[in-house]
Every structure is written in C-alpha cells, then in structure tokens.
Design an enzyme around this catalytic site. Structure first.
Site, PDB file in Angstrom:
ATOM      1  N   GLY A 254       0.780  -1.232   0.000  1.00  5.33           N
ATOM      2  CA  GLY A 254       0.000   0.000   0.000  1.00  5.33           C
ATOM      3  C   GLY A 254       0.808   1.276   0.000  1.00  5.33           C
ATOM      4  N   GLU A 296       4.416  -6.167   1.768  1.00  8.60           N
ATOM      5  CA  GLU A 296       4.062  -6.798   0.489  1.00  8.60           C
ATOM      6  C   GLU A 296       3.585  -5.730  -0.482  1.00  8.60           C
ATOM      7  OE1 GLU A 296       1.372  -9.762   1.997  1.00  8.60           O
ATOM      8  OE2 GLU A 296      -0.304  -8.365   1.971  1.00  8.60           O
ATOM      9  N   GLY A 298       3.317  -3.791  -3.920  1.00 15.85           N
ATOM     10  CA  GLY A 298       3.304  -4.077  -5.341  1.00 15.85           C
ATOM     11  C   GLY A 298       3.505  -2.790  -6.119  1.00 15.85           C
ATOM     12  N   ARG A 299       2.543  -1.881  -5.932  1.00 17.99           N
ATOM     13  CA  ARG A 299       2.513  -0.632  -6.701  1.00 17.99           C
ATOM     14  C   ARG A 299       3.845   0.104  -6.700  1.00 17.99           C
ATOM     15  NH1 ARG A 299      -2.173   2.344  -7.309  1.00 17.99           N
ATOM     16  NH2 ARG A 299      -3.065   1.141  -5.593  1.00 17.99           N
ATOM     17  N   ARG A 334      -6.836   2.161 -15.156  1.00 19.94           N
ATOM     18  CA  ARG A 334      -7.009   2.981 -13.957  1.00 19.94           C
ATOM     19  C   ARG A 334      -7.711   4.323 -14.212  1.00 19.94           C
ATOM     20  NH1 ARG A 334      -3.542   4.843 -11.157  1.00 19.94           N
ATOM     21  NH2 ARG A 334      -4.352   4.366  -9.113  1.00 19.94           N
ATOM     22  N   TYR A 338     -11.094   4.386 -12.182  1.00 21.18           N
ATOM     23  CA  TYR A 338     -11.122   5.177 -10.942  1.00 21.18           C
ATOM     24  C   TYR A 338     -10.977   6.667 -11.196  1.00 21.18           C
ATOM     25  CZ  TYR A 338      -8.827   0.744  -9.413  1.00 21.18           C
ATOM     26  OH  TYR A 338      -8.446  -0.543  -9.207  1.00 21.18           O
ATOM     27  N   CYS A 365     -15.710   1.652 -27.028  1.00 23.62           N
ATOM     28  CA  CYS A 365     -17.033   2.268 -27.073  1.00 23.62           C
ATOM     29  C   CYS A 365     -17.548   2.495 -25.658  1.00 23.62           C
ATOM     30  CB  CYS A 365     -17.995   1.402 -27.873  1.00 23.62           C
ATOM     31  SG  CYS A 365     -17.394   1.109 -29.534  1.00 23.62           S
ATOM     32  N   GLU A 366     -16.769   3.200 -24.896  1.00 25.66           N
ATOM     33  CA  GLU A 366     -17.092   3.561 -23.518  1.00 25.66           C
ATOM     34  C   GLU A 366     -16.578   4.965 -23.343  1.00 25.66           C
ATOM     35  OE1 GLU A 366     -18.417   2.191 -20.780  1.00 25.66           O
ATOM     36  OE2 GLU A 366     -18.938   0.279 -21.745  1.00 25.66           O
TER      37      GLU A 366
HETATM   38  C1  LIG Z   1      -2.943  -5.560  -3.628  1.00 22.53           C
HETATM   39  C2  LIG Z   1      -2.334  -6.166  -2.439  1.00 22.53           C
HETATM   40  C3  LIG Z   1      -1.043  -5.812  -2.052  1.00 22.53           C
HETATM   41  C4  LIG Z   1      -0.231  -4.789  -2.782  1.00 22.53           C
HETATM   42  O1  LIG Z   1      -0.766  -3.547  -2.681  1.00 22.53           O
HETATM   43  P1  LIG Z   1       0.005  -2.315  -3.351  1.00 22.53           P
HETATM   44  O2  LIG Z   1      -0.927  -1.177  -3.186  1.00 22.53           O
HETATM   45  O3  LIG Z   1       0.229  -2.693  -4.757  1.00 22.53           O
HETATM   46  O4  LIG Z   1       1.266  -2.148  -2.603  1.00 22.53           O
HETATM   47  C5  LIG Z   1      -0.497  -6.441  -0.967  1.00 22.53           C
HETATM   48  N1  LIG Z   1      -1.191  -7.361  -0.284  1.00 22.53           N
HETATM   49  C6  LIG Z   1      -2.436  -7.726  -0.617  1.00 22.53           C
HETATM   50  C7  LIG Z   1      -3.128  -8.736   0.188  1.00 22.53           C
HETATM   51  C8  LIG Z   1      -3.054  -7.135  -1.704  1.00 22.53           C
HETATM   52  O5  LIG Z   1      -4.295  -7.488  -2.029  1.00 22.53           O
END
Ligand SMILES: *Cc1c(COP(=O)(O)O)cnc(C)c1O
Length: 460
Positions: A254, A296, A298-299, A334, A338, A365-366
């Site tokens: 996150g 954890e 990702g982004r 995205r 959003y 077509c959106e």
């Molecule tokens: C999506 C997700 C992440 C990663 O979130 P980011 O915003 O990409 O850092 C980590 N853990 C879980 C369980 C997720 O669903």
C-alpha cells in the site's frame, strides 16, 4: 463560458513546487524520444516498457531503509505479473505475495522457495490452497472459517498467518479513525483473530505470523507506523494470552506513488525510522527482537518504472479537443475505472508550454475510455508519441478484452539500455483461441481466403 473558465485557470499564479515536480516528471523518463523511435520501428505502439535499473534501485532503497530489521518485501505479483519482472525483484531480495493459482505458478516457475512466498487470498478455491501447501508457501488466512476449509482440502501447515481487519479499532495516535476497514471484505475481527490462533495452536502449529493490509496508495508514511504499532500491540497481547511465538509481522503493502506532479513519494527512511522506534519499544523491549518485518508492496515496486507508450492517431475538434491514441482502457484501466491521474509526456515536446487542453482518448465504445480529461499538454500532432507515466503496476495487469481489444506487448529496458520483449502483444488468434464454434475452432482462425469467405457468409 467554459473557455473563459479555462483562461482564468491558466492565469492562476504558478506554484513553483509543482513546476519543479513537473520538470522532474518530464525529465525522469529513462529513455529519449530517439530511443523510443528506434524501439517503435521494431515493436509498434502501443506497448508497456519497464525500466530495469529503476526497479532495481528502488528495491534497494526500500531494503536499505529497513537495514536495521530482518526485513523482506514480498512483491505483490498482481501489480505486474510478468515473470521477467518478478525475477528482477527476487534478485533484489524480494519474496512474492500471491493470491491466485497462476500467481503461485509464476512463483513456482521462478523456483522461489516456499518460505519466500506468501499466499494471501480471499474467497479461496480449494485447489489454490492445495497448490500453496504443495509449494510450502506461507498461507495467510482471510477468515476463521478457512481453517476448517484448509484442513479439509489441503491439511494444516506448519506455519500460519492470519489477516487482521481492525474495523473501527483502526485509530491514529490522536484517536482519529483512518479509512473504513469495516467496509472491507478482508480479514478477521479481533475476537476471531485470537480464536484463530488458539485453534491453530491446538492443532499443533508452532510457527506464526500476523498480517494486515489496510492502506492503499498511501502517501503519508505515518500511516505505516500506525499500522506497525497496531500489529506489534496485537503480537504482544496474543503471544501472552495464547503462549505462542510469532516469527514475523507483515505490515501489508500500500505504499503509494506520486501519480500527480504535485505529490511527493513516501519518505521511506522516515517511515522505517518510526517503525524502528515502535519495534524497539514494543517488541525488542519485550524479548521479541527476533521478529521479522515483512511488507508486500506491489505498486511502489514497479508502478513508477513502467510507461505505456502510445501514438496519437487522430485529432478531433467537436465540443472539446480530443487526441485519439492507439492505446485504450484495455492497456491501462485505472483512469477509466477510478478516474485516476496518470501523467503524460509528449516525447520530444518536454520543454514546450502545456497550453492546449485535451481529452486523450482510446477507441473503446465507452466514454470513460480517456487517459486524461481536460489536461493541459503541449500541442499534439498526429504521429506524436506519448508516454503515459506510472503504468508499471496495475497497468498491463488489469488488461481485458472487452470490445475486442487486445493486450499490448511488454518490453524491458535492460540495465545496458538493450530492449527485450518480455511479452508479445495479443493477436486476434489469441482472442479467438478459446471459442468453440459449430464444434470446432472459430473460422476466423483460418487462412486469409477462408476468413474472407466466412465474413461474406453463405449469401455473401
Ligand atoms: C494488492 C495487495 C497488495 C499490494 O498492494 P500495493 O498497493 O500494490 O502495494 C499487498 N497485499 C495484498 C493482500 C493485496 O491485495
């Protein structure tokens, strides 16, 4: 009327900080217009391109920030599920966080050891638990009823983690509730959490972890310190009440990224320092200094290091000024989904004034298939190449085929600027591949002549 409003907008005093950041946004491209032109000669637009060096340096920055801890980020594979990208992060010391069978299969194919795979799923089908068990992944349960489900379908592992949902208990130091975790479908309540660990303890599990994931695209580093404090507190309480030993605390992902020029990246060092303070006070001070800190993200691991490269193929002047590009929502959902902001650079026009207001649109077509609305950009001509920033996470990954749109290629810009295609673009053959048409494969797959015949039909 509208035009006038725009004029006044343009005349508002310029915020120097934004200008500075805008300059950074424009100049932080890891490639030149010339380089991209030569890449396009080989790989037509649209495509995603990832900057390997950027991914590596960033991963090192995060690890360095946590050098005081036994720390590991488990890359959330869903952000960019391409094994070539995942491997780069694994080489930089990341584990992986998987939430589906294909994501587990990527981890398996890369030979990632089970103790570096977190399996954080929800509403989980049996075969996914089975695969996670087979790989020896750390299973992170989303619900108390999943204990029985897991036992029935896959057995009880030797290490278990639970995902905590604090609901209304989530508070800042000064007592304000943050976000609304009680609306989230994920995780166990506090009461369930205690019950879950007790059941697992009684079933013979000896190794435990605790997890939560309550932030998303969060730019305020203090939120992560609050999360750490909340989890450390729980670890103390659960360890004492149930007499179990925790091996790790997973603060979730996150960490946000500055999508907008006026935003700033999370101060990783300040975040880590704050977490360290809590760690020393709460865990180390209570003989739990061995506990590992997991995240954890990702982004933040790939987002800023991926660009969607697309060519302007149309301009249209109606009630608004439109630039039609050859990418669309299927390549990056995205903005449409959003209303998310993604910065756009018109390659070769970095220094020009952003004095034209456009909607930059795709061909779906959106009407929400727009990469930007009312965006000030340099004057764009058909043939100009646009780089859409921060497309390295939840970009290609969220691709879809609605409206017969095909997913684009993914390219990797290696450390030495060499380009490697790490996923080819989809073709119409891919699009038709799963069809069963009159008991055989769809005739659209046939050679050109037959294809034409099919299109004409019997009465053609
Ligand atoms: C999506 C997700 C992440 C990663 O979130 P980011 O915003 O990409 O850092 C980590 N853990 C879980 C369980 C997720 O669903």
């Amino acid at each position: 009327m509208k035009k006038q409003k725009q004029k006044t907008q343009e005349k508002t005093p310029i915020n120097q900080e934004i200008v500075k950041n805008l300059r950074r946004h424009n100049s932080d491209l890891p490639f030149t217009k010339k380089q991209i032109a030569s890449i396009i000669a080989e790989y037509p637009t649209p495509f995603h391109i990832y900057d390997e060096d950027g991914i590596r340096q960033n991963a090192r920055r995060l690890n360095a920030a946590f050098s005081w801890a036994n720390f590991r980020n488990h890359f959330a594979v869903k952000a960019c599920p391409n094994p070539s990208i995942v491997r780069i992060l694994v080489e930089e010391g990341n584990g992986v966080d998987c939430s589906s069978l294909p994501e587990l299969l990527i981890a398996e194919a890369l030979g990632i050891p089970g103790n570096r795979i977190m399996f954080t799923s929800n509403d989980t089908p049996p075969e996914e638990f089975k695969k996670a068990m087979q790989l020896g992944a750390i299973i992170n349960l989303d619900d108390i009823t999943h204990i029985q489900f897991l036992e029935k379908h896959a057995g009880i592992p030797e290490i278990i983690c639970f995902r905590y949902n604090p609901g209304k208990l989530r508070k800042t130091l000064d007592g304000n509730v943050i976000g609304s975790p009680e609306d989230a479908k994920y995780g166990l309540t506090k009461t369930q959490l205690f019950e879950g660990y007790r059941i697992m303890r009684d079933k013979g599990v000896k190794r435990f972890g605790l997890h939560t994931m309550i932030a998303s695209n969060e730019l305020d580093y203090r939120a992560f310190i609050e999360t750490a404090r909340m989890l450390f507190d729980l670890v103390l309480e659960i360890s004492e009440k149930l007499n179990i030993k925790f091996e790790f605390v997973n603060l979730g992902g996150g960490i946000g990224i500055p999508y907008r020029p006026e935003q700033k990246a999370v101060d990783l060092d300040a975040m880590s320092a704050g977490i360290h303070e809590e760690f020393k006070k709460m865990l180390q001070g209570n003989g739990m200094g061995h506990i590992k800190i997991f995240m954890e993200n990702g982004r933040m691991m790939t987002g800023p290091f991926g660009y969607l490269i697309t060519t302007a193929i149309h301009e249209k002047h109606t009630y608004k000024e439109y630039i039609g590009v050859d990418a669309n929502m299927a390549n990056l959902m995205r903005p449409g989904m959003y209303g998310a902001y993604h910065h756009i650079t018109v390659l070769g026009k970095e220094g020009r004034p952003r004095d034209h207001m456009y909607d930059v649109v795709g061909s779906l077509c959106e009407n929400n298939d727009k990469f930007a609305k009312d965006r000030y950009l340099p004057k764009i001509n058909v043939g100009d190449v646009l780089a859409i920033h921060n497309a390295g996470a939840h970009g290609h990954a969220m691709g879809f085929n609605y409206n017969g749109k095909l997913r684009s290629a993914e390219l990797l810009m290696k450390d030495n600027d060499a380009i490697k295609m790490i996923r080819r673009a989809e073709t119409v053959q891919d699009y038709f591949a799963t069809l069963d048409f009159n008991g055989s494969r769809f005739a659209g797959l046939a050679k050109d002549k037959k294809h034409a015949k099919f299109n004409r039909g019997k009465n053609g």
